[in-house]
Design a protein around this motif. Structure first.
Motif, PDB file in Angstrom:
ATOM      1  N   ASN A 113       0.705  -1.130   0.045  1.00 57.45           N
ATOM      2  CA  ASN A 113       0.006   0.092  -0.217  1.00 57.45           C
ATOM      3  C   ASN A 113       0.945   1.231   0.145  1.00 57.45           C
ATOM      4  OD1 ASN A 113      -2.677  -1.101   0.246  1.00 57.45           O
ATOM      5  ND2 ASN A 113      -2.334  -1.706   2.337  1.00 57.45           N
TER       6      ASN A 113
ATOM      7  N   HIS B 275     -10.845  -1.496   9.601  1.00 53.27           N
ATOM      8  CA  HIS B 275     -11.244  -2.862   9.110  1.00 53.27           C
ATOM      9  C   HIS B 275     -10.558  -3.909  10.222  1.00 53.27           C
ATOM     10  CE1 HIS B 275      -7.315  -2.202   7.037  1.00 53.27           C
ATOM     11  NE2 HIS B 275      -7.334  -3.529   6.905  1.00 53.27           N
TER      12      HIS B 275
ATOM     13  N   MET C   3      -1.532   4.436  13.674  1.00 51.29           N
ATOM     14  CA  MET C   3      -2.422   3.421  13.247  1.00 51.29           C
ATOM     15  C   MET C   3      -3.421   3.321  14.595  1.00 51.29           C
ATOM     16  SD  MET C   3      -2.061  -0.359  12.341  1.00 51.29           S
ATOM     17  CE  MET C   3      -1.907  -0.282  10.488  1.00 51.29           C
TER      18      MET C   3
ATOM     19  N   ILE D 280      -5.988   3.794   9.767  1.00 46.89           N
ATOM     20  CA  ILE D 280      -5.094   5.122   9.612  1.00 46.89           C
ATOM     21  C   ILE D 280      -6.072   6.248   9.065  1.00 46.89           C
ATOM     22  CG2 ILE D 280      -3.221   6.050   8.504  1.00 46.89           C
ATOM     23  CD1 ILE D 280      -2.176   3.205   8.045  1.00 46.89           C
TER      24      ILE D 280
ATOM     25  N   THR E  23       2.349  -5.661   3.949  1.00 49.58           N
ATOM     26  CA  THR E  23       1.570  -6.623   4.756  1.00 49.58           C
ATOM     27  C   THR E  23       1.633  -8.115   4.288  1.00 49.58           C
ATOM     28  OG1 THR E  23       0.177  -4.656   5.173  1.00 49.58           O
ATOM     29  CG2 THR E  23      -0.700  -6.894   6.165  1.00 49.58           C
TER      30      THR E  23
ATOM     31  N   TYR F 164       0.827   5.350   0.508  1.00 50.63           N
ATOM     32  CA  TYR F 164      -0.036   6.576   1.074  1.00 50.63           C
ATOM     33  C   TYR F 164       0.817   7.778   0.963  1.00 50.63           C
ATOM     34  CZ  TYR F 164      -1.877   2.617   3.848  1.00 50.63           C
ATOM     35  OH  TYR F 164      -2.526   1.299   4.552  1.00 50.63           O
TER      36      TYR F 164
END
Ligand SMILES: O=C(O)CCC(=O)C(=O)O
Length: 254
Positions: A127, A138, A160, A208, A238, A129
């Motif tokens: 990911n 989630h 987080m 986040i 991840t 960002y």
């Protein structure tokens, strides 16, 4: 990103002017199964991984998420996975070593199965960002992913947030929440490693907030004078286990 939220600059500035910001911790909150050991990936390794991810997957493309899949290959002794690019199996080897003395043996073995363990399918999700972007709270899909999740931060830290799932249900049904805390904010340093297992994986959401900066407690333990920390561009990798039969690509993937 499927579940990302973007911060509008003006809104987040307004938030920071009128809301009392939560001070994020620097050490793992007391959520069973959550581990954030005081380790960092070596800078050179991290830089190399970011460079490879950017040039292979993100540079010049308008995307911010990539999913890759591999299988453990126990018959060859090396049990990190075939199918994943070499830089990710190298990362897994580093993580196995760095985490060895910081996780209960059972958790370490779940994340890094020993030689001879049954073959498993592993997903790596990358990911990207930009400052101001985040990901909605989630729980990783229960029917798709097994227990044992490793998250690595590159390039920038970020806060987080963890929220107890039971607490959200209680809010819905109007029951009083438990006395212990239902929400924690944790600052993930760049090159730090997070492990979610057991309660932390199943009974708490992680997410986040899309922010440009984070309000973080000072000192090594986060108990010192808090300060604002600007977000830079963050890449996270991840690793998750696919449940048997879930190793078919398609459908929502949180
Ligand atoms: O960026 C992160 O560290 C979290 C990623 C995540 O939760 C996800 O991809 O489901």
């Amino acid at each position: 990103m499927y579940a990302a939220n973007d911060a509008e600059g003006s809104d987040s500035e307004a938030d920071s002017l009128f809301d009392e910001p939560q001070i994020a911790m620097r050490t793992a909150p007391p959520i069973p199964g959550l581990f954030v050991p005081p380790i960092r990936l070596p800078l050179e390794l991290a830089n190399d991984i970011v460079q490879q991810c950017m040039s292979l997957y993100f540079d010049g493309r308008d995307i911010n998420q990539i999913m890759l899949f591999g299988r453990t290959a126990s018959e060859h002794g090396e049990n990190m996975g075939s199918g994943l690019p070499t830089f990710l199996t190298t990362l897994l080897h580093w993580l196995a070593e760095l985490l060895r003395d910081h996780l209960p043996g059972k958790v370490h073995e779940m994340l890094f199965p020993p030689k001879g363990a049954p073959q498993r399918a592993r997903q790596a999700i990358l990911n990207l960002y930009h400052p101001g972007e985040g990901i909605s709270p989630h729980v990783d899909l229960l029917k798709r992913f097994d227990d044992g999740i490793i998250g690595v931060s590159f390039g920038s830290g970020c806060v987080m947030s963890f929220e107890r799932v039971k607490c959200q249900e209680e809010e819905l049904f109007g029951e009083a929440g438990p006395l212990d805390r239902n929400h924690w904010d944790l600052y993930l340093e760049e090159r730090s490693v997070l492990v979610l297992s057991e309660d932390a994986r199943y009974d708490w959401t992680h997410g986040i907030d899309g922010r440009l900066q984070d309000f973080v407690g000072g000192g090594i333990d986060g108990r010192g004078e808090p300060d604002w920390i600007e977000r830079g561009t963050r890449l996270s990798i991840t690793f998750r286990w696919l449940l048997p039969g879930a190793d078919i690509v398609g459908g929502p993937d949180t």
